[in-house]
Design a protein around this motif. Sequence first.
Motif, PDB file in Angstrom:
ATOM      1  N   ASP A  41       0.803  -1.211   0.000  1.00  0.00           N
ATOM      2  CA  ASP A  41       0.000   0.000   0.000  1.00  0.00           C
ATOM      3  C   ASP A  41       0.844   1.273   0.000  1.00  0.00           C
ATOM      4  OD1 ASP A  41       0.947  -0.496   2.525  1.00  0.00           O
ATOM      5  OD2 ASP A  41      -0.791   0.373   3.540  1.00  0.00           O
ATOM      6  N   GLN A  42       2.150   1.156   0.202  1.00  0.00           N
ATOM      7  CA  GLN A  42       3.027   2.318   0.215  1.00  0.00           C
ATOM      8  C   GLN A  42       3.632   2.524  -1.171  1.00  0.00           C
ATOM      9  OE1 GLN A  42       5.880   1.584   3.221  1.00  0.00           O
ATOM     10  NE2 GLN A  42       4.454   1.808   4.904  1.00  0.00           N
ATOM     11  N   GLN A  43       4.403   3.613  -1.294  1.00  0.00           N
ATOM     12  CA  GLN A  43       5.057   3.887  -2.563  1.00  0.00           C
ATOM     13  C   GLN A  43       6.172   2.871  -2.792  1.00  0.00           C
ATOM     14  OE1 GLN A  43       6.430   7.862  -2.339  1.00  0.00           O
ATOM     15  NE2 GLN A  43       4.422   8.761  -2.674  1.00  0.00           N
ATOM     16  N   PRO A  44       6.422   2.527  -4.045  1.00  0.00           N
ATOM     17  CA  PRO A  44       7.501   1.568  -4.326  1.00  0.00           C
ATOM     18  C   PRO A  44       8.863   2.199  -4.067  1.00  0.00           C
ATOM     19  CG  PRO A  44       6.586   2.406  -6.358  1.00  0.00           C
ATOM     20  CD  PRO A  44       5.716   2.938  -5.244  1.00  0.00           C
ATOM     21  N   LEU A  45       9.870   1.371  -3.939  1.00  0.00           N
ATOM     22  CA  LEU A  45      11.230   1.860  -3.734  1.00  0.00           C
ATOM     23  C   LEU A  45      11.720   2.611  -4.964  1.00  0.00           C
ATOM     24  CD1 LEU A  45      12.840  -1.246  -2.028  1.00  0.00           C
ATOM     25  CD2 LEU A  45      12.196   0.886  -0.950  1.00  0.00           C
ATOM     26  N   VAL A  46      12.656   3.513  -4.753  1.00  0.00           N
ATOM     27  CA  VAL A  46      13.151   4.335  -5.850  1.00  0.00           C
ATOM     28  C   VAL A  46      13.977   3.494  -6.823  1.00  0.00           C
ATOM     29  CG1 VAL A  46      14.593   6.302  -6.438  1.00  0.00           C
ATOM     30  CG2 VAL A  46      13.119   6.396  -4.437  1.00  0.00           C
ATOM     31  N   PHE A  47      14.887   2.677  -6.284  1.00  0.00           N
ATOM     32  CA  PHE A  47      15.769   1.871  -7.114  1.00  0.00           C
ATOM     33  C   PHE A  47      15.297   0.423  -7.118  1.00  0.00           C
ATOM     34  CE2 PHE A  47      19.121   5.043  -5.663  1.00  0.00           C
ATOM     35  CZ  PHE A  47      19.008   5.791  -6.815  1.00  0.00           C
ATOM     36  N   GLY A  48      15.441  -0.206  -8.266  1.00  0.00           N
ATOM     37  CA  GLY A  48      15.113  -1.620  -8.388  1.00  0.00           C
ATOM     38  C   GLY A  48      16.365  -2.477  -8.267  1.00  0.00           C
ATOM     39  N   LYS A  49      16.194  -3.774  -8.479  1.00  0.00           N
ATOM     40  CA  LYS A  49      17.303  -4.708  -8.339  1.00  0.00           C
ATOM     41  C   LYS A  49      18.395  -4.449  -9.373  1.00  0.00           C
ATOM     42  CE  LYS A  49      18.361  -9.601  -8.347  1.00  0.00           C
ATOM     43  NZ  LYS A  49      17.859 -10.957  -8.553  1.00  0.00           N
ATOM     44  N   ASP A  50      17.993  -4.159 -10.605  1.00  0.00           N
ATOM     45  CA  ASP A  50      18.999  -3.930 -11.647  1.00  0.00           C
ATOM     46  C   ASP A  50      19.824  -2.674 -11.369  1.00  0.00           C
ATOM     47  OD1 ASP A  50      16.736  -2.410 -12.039  1.00  0.00           O
ATOM     48  OD2 ASP A  50      16.981  -2.308 -14.212  1.00  0.00           O
ATOM     49  N   THR A  51      19.214  -1.669 -10.763  1.00  0.00           N
ATOM     50  CA  THR A  51      19.963  -0.459 -10.417  1.00  0.00           C
ATOM     51  C   THR A  51      21.037  -0.761  -9.377  1.00  0.00           C
ATOM     52  OG1 THR A  51      17.989   0.855 -10.861  1.00  0.00           O
ATOM     53  CG2 THR A  51      19.742   1.906  -9.601  1.00  0.00           C
ATOM     54  N   TYR A  52      20.684  -1.572  -8.397  1.00  0.00           N
ATOM     55  CA  TYR A  52      21.677  -1.935  -7.381  1.00  0.00           C
ATOM     56  C   TYR A  52      22.804  -2.780  -7.974  1.00  0.00           C
ATOM     57  CZ  TYR A  52      18.764   0.046  -3.749  1.00  0.00           C
ATOM     58  OH  TYR A  52      18.062   0.912  -2.966  1.00  0.00           O
ATOM     59  N   LEU A  53      22.484  -3.592  -8.965  1.00  0.00           N
ATOM     60  CA  LEU A  53      23.539  -4.355  -9.640  1.00  0.00           C
ATOM     61  C   LEU A  53      24.489  -3.422 -10.398  1.00  0.00           C
ATOM     62  CD1 LEU A  53      21.525  -7.445 -10.943  1.00  0.00           C
ATOM     63  CD2 LEU A  53      23.201  -7.371  -9.093  1.00  0.00           C
ATOM     64  N   TRP A  54      23.934  -2.418 -11.078  1.00  0.00           N
ATOM     65  CA  TRP A  54      24.770  -1.433 -11.757  1.00  0.00           C
ATOM     66  C   TRP A  54      25.635  -0.666 -10.761  1.00  0.00           C
ATOM     67  CZ3 TRP A  54      25.968  -0.808 -16.698  1.00  0.00           C
ATOM     68  CH2 TRP A  54      25.132  -1.376 -17.671  1.00  0.00           C
ATOM     69  N   LEU A  55      25.036  -0.276  -9.626  1.00  0.00           N
ATOM     70  CA  LEU A  55      25.803   0.433  -8.595  1.00  0.00           C
ATOM     71  C   LEU A  55      26.938  -0.434  -8.061  1.00  0.00           C
ATOM     72  CD1 LEU A  55      22.998   2.211  -6.541  1.00  0.00           C
ATOM     73  CD2 LEU A  55      24.825   3.304  -7.806  1.00  0.00           C
ATOM     74  N   GLY A  56      26.652  -1.698  -7.811  1.00  0.00           N
ATOM     75  CA  GLY A  56      27.685  -2.609  -7.319  1.00  0.00           C
ATOM     76  C   GLY A  56      28.811  -2.778  -8.325  1.00  0.00           C
TER      77      GLY A  56
END
Length: 112
Positions: A41-56
Amino acid sequence: MSKRKKQKSRPTGTPEPEAESVRVVAKPKTSAVPRSAARTDQQPLVFGKDTYLWLGGGFLLIVVGFLLMTGGRGDDPNVFDESVIYSWRKITLAPIIILSGLGVVTYAIFKK
């Protein structure tokens, strides 16, 4: 004077504090839904899984660049060896890899 007379002779202008009644109400228990399921019911997270993979991957490139820049200690402290300190790996390759890692991190943040 006795204690009773002292109590009775107290001025009547100051009322004695009365004991307040405290009522404790138990809150009803909420449903035992895991936090991950309750997040719908809340807003979704800003970053998804693929974004965290790119950051890593970007941070990994930055660390590799700094590791390539390490070293350069000579055997004899009295002799200055330019080929060890100013090698192509430390002067050219490592900064290119660090800057590419920063570029990947920037891309991951702005990607949507």
